[in-house]
Write an enzyme that holds these catalytic residues in place. Structure first.
Site, mmCIF file in Angstrom:
data_model
loop_
_atom_site.group_PDB
_atom_site.id
_atom_site.type_symbol
_atom_site.label_atom_id
_atom_site.label_comp_id
_atom_site.label_asym_id
_atom_site.label_seq_id
_atom_site.Cartn_x
_atom_site.Cartn_y
_atom_site.Cartn_z
ATOM 1 N N ASP A 23 0.858 -1.182 0.000
ATOM 2 C CA ASP A 23 0.000 0.000 0.000
ATOM 3 C C ASP A 23 0.893 1.231 0.000
ATOM 4 O O ASP A 23 1.758 1.387 0.869
ATOM 5 C CB ASP A 23 -0.897 0.025 1.237
ATOM 6 C CG ASP A 23 -1.970 -1.049 1.184
ATOM 7 O OD1 ASP A 23 -2.224 -1.567 0.079
ATOM 8 O OD2 ASP A 23 -2.554 -1.365 2.231
ATOM 9 N N ASP B 146 -14.043 -6.036 -3.636
ATOM 10 C CA ASP B 146 -14.064 -6.041 -2.171
ATOM 11 C C ASP B 146 -15.450 -6.497 -1.747
ATOM 12 O O ASP B 146 -16.442 -5.799 -1.993
ATOM 13 C CB ASP B 146 -13.772 -4.645 -1.614
ATOM 14 C CG ASP B 146 -12.372 -4.163 -1.960
ATOM 15 O OD1 ASP B 146 -11.484 -5.018 -2.148
ATOM 16 O OD2 ASP B 146 -12.169 -2.940 -2.044
#
Length: 258
Positions: free
Chosen positions: A11, A130
């Site tokens: 990330d 997701d």
């Protein structure tokens, strides 16, 4: 037989890795390029960069990260976060990304997947999903798509959505269980197998890895073709080679560097 892929994920925010990394040989644990080089040397099959800042003002920073990583690393790079247009994909590919991951933009405008696949080829278009388990109105449960980092519920069934984006040209699904993400309890196997069994493209399982057995479980019982993990590698708990050796001992076909 296909080789199972092990994919670490980084990330990135404002050009820096935001989750801690504990490689002993890194000079700068916050530099994503250094982390990528370490993973490349460790034998990672691919690397996933997620630009969590994901604004156009920061795109130039991320492009520089991708460019420097592509110059230094041999492994394929998948880059996602804030990808909204065909031009976004073009500049990422030109900067050295091998694949580009689309998430919220694909939910809000499905034809974007088709446009991207037709222009660049389905082999480099990844749709990130997701999903979270939700209660049905009449009882029972299903998996629902969430967007914008899991903040927005869409009411869209995850299995139906996966089938739709594949029909539009998605070449791969990056599936994250929001229920398991960060729990270290293992992948959501019912979710992973339901999606993997419903589409004909590779599915990357993500969310919840805490042990090496979880990686095996994602392939064997989740029917995924690749596994993505972050913290078990970032914090030095396991190496890529340890993960692959464990999966080989479990009977899975892996690419092992000499």
């Amino acid at each position: 037989m296909f080789k199972v892929r092990v994919i670490p994920c980084l990330d990135v925010k404002d050009g820096r890795v935001v989750k801690g990394i504990n490689f002993v040989d890194l000079r700068d644990a916050g530099d994503p390029v250094e982390a990528a080089i370490a993973y490349d040397a460790a034998g990672a099959d691919e690397l996933c960069f997620l630009d969590i800042t994901a604004t156009h003002e920061n795109r130039g920073i991320m492009l520089d990260v991708v460019r420097r990583t592509a110059e230094a690393c041999f492994m394929p790079l998948t880059v996602g976060g804030g990808v909204r247009t065909v031009d976004d994909i073009k500049v990422l590919l030109r900067s050295g990304a091998d694949k580009v991951s689309i998430n919220s933009a694909a939910v809000s405008r499905r034809e974007f997947v088709k446009e991207a696949a037709e222009k660049f080829g389905d082999q480099c278009i990844v749709v990130a999903i997701d999903a979270k388990r939700v209660k049905r109105g009449g009882g029972g449960e299903r998996w629902e798509i969430f967007t914008h980092g899991g903040r927005n519920s869409t009411g869209i069934d995850a299995i139906e959505y996966a089938q739709e984006v594949v029909s539009l040209g998605a070449g791969e699904i990056l599936l994250t269980s929001m229920d398991r993400d960060g729990t270290r309890q293992g992948f959501d196997i019912p979710l992973t197998s339901a999606i993997a069994d419903s589409v004909h493209v590779p599915v990357i399982a993500s969310g919840g890895v805490g042990t090496l057995d979880h990686l095996v479980d994602g392939i064997r019982n989740g029917h995924a073709t690749a596994v993505l993990a972050a913290s078990i590698f970032h914090f030095g708990e396991f190496t890529i080679r340890q993960a692959k050796d464990h999966m080989v001992r479990a009977g899975l076909p892996m690419r092992l560097d000499p």
